[in-house]
Design an enzyme around this catalytic site. Structure first.
Site, PDB file in Angstrom:
ATOM      1  N   LYS A  15      37.211  38.567  39.819  1.00  0.00           N
ATOM      2  CA  LYS A  15      36.309  37.664  40.549  1.00  0.00           C
ATOM      3  C   LYS A  15      37.066  37.091  41.730  1.00  0.00           C
ATOM      4  CE  LYS A  15      33.503  33.453  40.163  1.00  0.00           C
ATOM      5  NZ  LYS A  15      34.200  32.662  41.188  1.00  0.00           N
ATOM      6  N   SER A  50      38.889  34.442  38.154  1.00  0.00           N
ATOM      7  CA  SER A  50      38.751  33.445  39.212  1.00  0.00           C
ATOM      8  C   SER A  50      40.069  32.710  39.488  1.00  0.00           C
ATOM      9  CB  SER A  50      37.632  32.467  38.819  1.00  0.00           C
ATOM     10  OG  SER A  50      37.337  31.575  39.851  1.00  0.00           O
ATOM     11  N   ASP A  68      52.521  38.714  43.454  1.00  0.00           N
ATOM     12  CA  ASP A  68      52.813  39.114  44.834  1.00  0.00           C
ATOM     13  C   ASP A  68      54.182  38.645  45.296  1.00  0.00           C
ATOM     14  OD1 ASP A  68      50.422  40.402  45.019  1.00  0.00           O
ATOM     15  OD2 ASP A  68      49.530  39.091  46.527  1.00  0.00           O
TER      16      ASP A  68
END
Length: 534
Positions: A313, A288, A299
Site C-alpha cells: 500500500k 502502509s 533502503d
C-alpha cells in the site's frame, strides 16, 4: 427526506460548503447532475426513501471508483474508526469480554478510571446506569454504547464479584483511555530486545521511545521490531519512528500527488537506537506506514527485513470532515521509499485486489520465495551497499521465512474461529485467579511450570463440546495441532492474568519469523550482506 445536499437556484451545494461558480465547469456540471438525480428521487420515487442512506451509499460508491483506500465513514462510526489513529478514546477503561451472556472485566486498564475506583479483573457487570445487562443478549456494540461517552461524565455500574451474591456499586468518571500500539516489549535474550507495534497512532512514537529506553536499561544491544500484521496508520508517526533508527539528514519517505507537490520527510532528530543491529519482522499483513519504516530501513541498509512480502500500500489518505460529522479519507498522494520505490500493488481489478492474500497463498508465494516473479523494471538499489530491492507490490524481505502450516488442522482452525479458546481461558482464570497468582509470581514462572496435563485438556474438550456440539473432538487433528493448541491456551491464560505482554512472551515461541530473526542475530547472517539476500 434528509439528505446531504441542497438544491438552490439549480446549483448543487455540497455539505462541505464548496460551491461551483464557473459556468461550464465540469465539476459544477457533475455536481448539478447529482443534485438533479437526488431531487427527482425525492419528488417522484414511488415509495418513501431513506435519503441519508442514499446519500451515504452514493458517496461510498463514488470513492470506491477511485481506489481501494479512499473511504467514507458515517458519523456514528467516526469515533471508533479514529481510536487507533488518535491513540485514545473516552470511556471507563476496561478490557471486557461477553461470556455466556454476561459482561466480564478481563482487566481494568492500569491507572484508568475503573482501576482507580476498585474494579477488578473477573468482575461481572450486571447493571449499567440501572439497566440490567446480564442475560439479555448484550453485544459488544451495546457495551460500547453504554460505557463510552464524554470526558468527565459519570456512569454507575453494579458488579458481582466472585461468589458474593451482593452486588457492589461503583460510580466511574469517564476519562481519556490510551489505546496502546506497543502491545509487547521484553528481552529475548541478555542483549536482544523485542517490540511489538500494532499500529501507527499519534502516541506510537512516544511509546516506541519509552520501550527503547526501558529495554536499553535491561541491557539491549540489538532490537527486533515486530510489524507483522501492522496495517499502518499515520504517515508522520512512521516518520518519527523511522527517525529513531536513522541518523540525521537521511530521507525517510517522500510523497507527491496531482494537487500536492513533492513533500519530503527527513530524519532530523537524534534517535534512541541509531546504533545496534536491527531486524524488522514483516508479513503479508504489514502495510502502509509499516512499509514506510521497513522501506526506509532497507533502503539505507540500516537493518534486515525478515519474513514475507508486505501488503503493498503506497497511497496516502487525508481525513476530511463533512458538515454532518461524517468523514472521508481521500487518497491525495503516492509515497515513495528513499531509493524511489513505489510499492503500491496494482488495483485496476478491485476484486483481484481484495483477493490478493488468497491468490498469494494459492500461487505458493507464502511457502516459496521463488514463486514471486517481479519485473526487472521494478528493480532498485539500496543506497549504501547497492543491494537489489524491488518496488511494485510491497517490500520484499532480505530473509524470506515460509509460512509454516504443518501444525494447522481443520479442528484447530474451527476451535480458533469459534472463540472457545478465549472463553475457556477467561472462565478458567476467573475460577482459579487467586490460586494461580499465589502459585506463579510472574509470567516467566508460569511459562516454566504451568502444565497443560491430560486432566486440563480433558476439561477443555468437555467445555468445547458443551459450548458447541459441532466441535467434536478429532484425535488425528489434535495429534497434528497439539503443541500449537496448548501454547495458544497457555498464552491466553497468561494474557488474562498479566496482559498482552505475557501473551506474546509465550505465544511468540511458535512465531517462525521471530525465531528466524533470533537465529540471524545469534549467528553471522546479519553481517553477511550476500547471505542476507538469500
Amino acid at each position: 427526506m434528509k439528505i446531504k445536499y441542497k438544491i438552490l437556484a439549480g446549483a448543487f451545494l455540497f455539505t462541505t460548503g464548496f460551491t461551483f461558480a464557473q459556468e461550464g465547469n465540469s465539476t459544477q456540471q457533475n455536481a448539478v447532475k447529482l443534485g438533479e438525480v437526488f431531487n427527482y428521487v425525492d419528488r417522484y420515487y414511488v415509495e418513501e426513501v431513506d435519503g441519508d442512506k442514499i446519500a451515504d451509499d452514493a458517496i461510498r460508491n463514488m470513492l470506491e471508483q477511485l481506489d481501494p483506500h479512499s473511504t467514507y465513514i458515517p458519523k456514528e462510526k467516526v469515533q471508533s474508526a479514529n481510536q487507533s489513529i488518535n491513540g485514545s478514546f473516552v470511556g471507563i477503561g476496561v478490557q471486557f469480554q461477553i461470556l455466556k451472556d454476561t459482561l466480564i472485566v478481563v482487566n481494568p486498564i492500569p491507572t484508568g478510571p475503573s482501576e482507580k475506583v476498585g474494579i477488578q479483573a473477573g468482575d461481572k457487570i450486571i447493571f449499567i446506569d440501572g439497566e440490567n445487562v446480564a442475560g439479555v443478549g448484550l453485544q459488544n456494540a451495546g457495551v460500547r454504547d453504554r460505557l463510552l461517552g464524554d470526558k468527565d461524565t459519570k456512569v454507575k455500574v453494579e458488579v458481582k464479584r466472585g461468589d458474593d451474591e451482593k452486588l457492589i456499586n461503583f460510580t466511574i468518571t469517564r476519562d481519556n483511555i490510551p489505546v496502546n500500539s506497543v502491545v509487547a516489549k521484553y528481552m529475548l535474550s541478555k542483549k536482544v530486545g523485542y517490540i511489538k507495534l500494532t499500529s501507527f497512532s499519534r502516541t506510537s512514537s512516544q511509546e516506541i521511545k519509552d520501550a527503547l529506553e526501558e529495554l536499553k536499561k535491561e541491557g539491549m544491544k540489538d532490537l527486533v521490531l515486530d510489524l507483522q500484521g501492522n496495517g499502518g496508520g499515520l504517515l508522520y508517526a512512521a516518520k518519527l519512528i523511522a527517525d529513531e533508527f536513522l541518523k540525521d539528514d537521511k530521507l525517510i519517505v517522500y510523497s507527491e500527488g496531482r494537487a500536492q507537490p513533492r513533500q519530503e520527510f527527513v530524519a532530523d532528530t537524534k534517535g534512541d537506537f541509531e546504533k545496534g543491529r536491527l531486524v524488522i519482522l514483516t508479513d503479508e499483513g504489514t502495510a502502509s506506514a509499516s512499509e514506510i519504516v521497513s522501506g526506509a530501513i532497507q533502503d539505507w541498509d540500516r537493518g534486515l527485513i525478515v519474513g514475507r512480502r508486505t501488503f503493498g500500500k503506497g497511497l496516502v489518505q487525508r481525513p476530511i470532515e463533512l458538515n454532518d460529522g461524517a468523514q472521508i479519507r481521500l487518497t491525495i498522494a503516492r509515497y515513495f521509499t528513499p531509493s524511489g520505490r513505489f510499492i503500491q500493488k496494482p488495483y485496476d481489478d478491485l476484486e483481484a485486489y481484495k483477493n490478493d492474500y488468497y491468490e498469494r497463498y494459492m500461487h505458493g508465494e507464502m511457502m516459496n520465495q521463488d514463486s514471486i516473479k517481479l519485473a526487472d523494471s521494478l528493480k532498485y538499489s539500496t543506497l549504501i551497499t547497492k543491494r537489489t530491492v524491488y518496488g511494485g507490490g510491497g517490500i520484499m524481505p532480505d530473509v524470506f521465512v515460509p509460512l509454516d502450516t504443518s501444525e494447522y488442522s481443520d479442528y484447530y482452525r474451527a476451535l480458533s474461529r469459534s472463540g472457545v479458546i478465549n472463553s475457556f481461558c477467561l472462565e478458567y482464570v476467573n475460577t482459579n485467579r487467586e490460586s494461580l497468582k499465589r502459585k506463579y509470581e510472574d509470567v516467566d514462572a508460569f511459562d516454566a511450570d504451568f502444565n497443560l496435563n491430560e486432566e486440563f485438556m480433558d476439561n477443555f474438550f468437555t467445555y468445547v463440546v458443551g459450548e458447541n456440539e459441532d466441535l467434536e473432538f478429532i484425535q488425528e487433528d489434535y495429534d497434528i495441532s497439539k503443541a500449537l493448541l496448548q501454547i495458544r491456551l497457555k498464552a491466553a491464560i497468561a494474557q488474562n492474568l498479566w496482559g498482552y505482554n505475557a501473551f506474546y512472551k509465550i505465544y511468540n515461541q511458535k512465531n517462525e519469523i521471530l525465531n528466524k530473526a533470533i537465529a540471524i542475530l545469534a549467528g553471522d547472517i546479519y553481517n553477511n550482506v550476500e547471505l542476507a539476500k538469500q
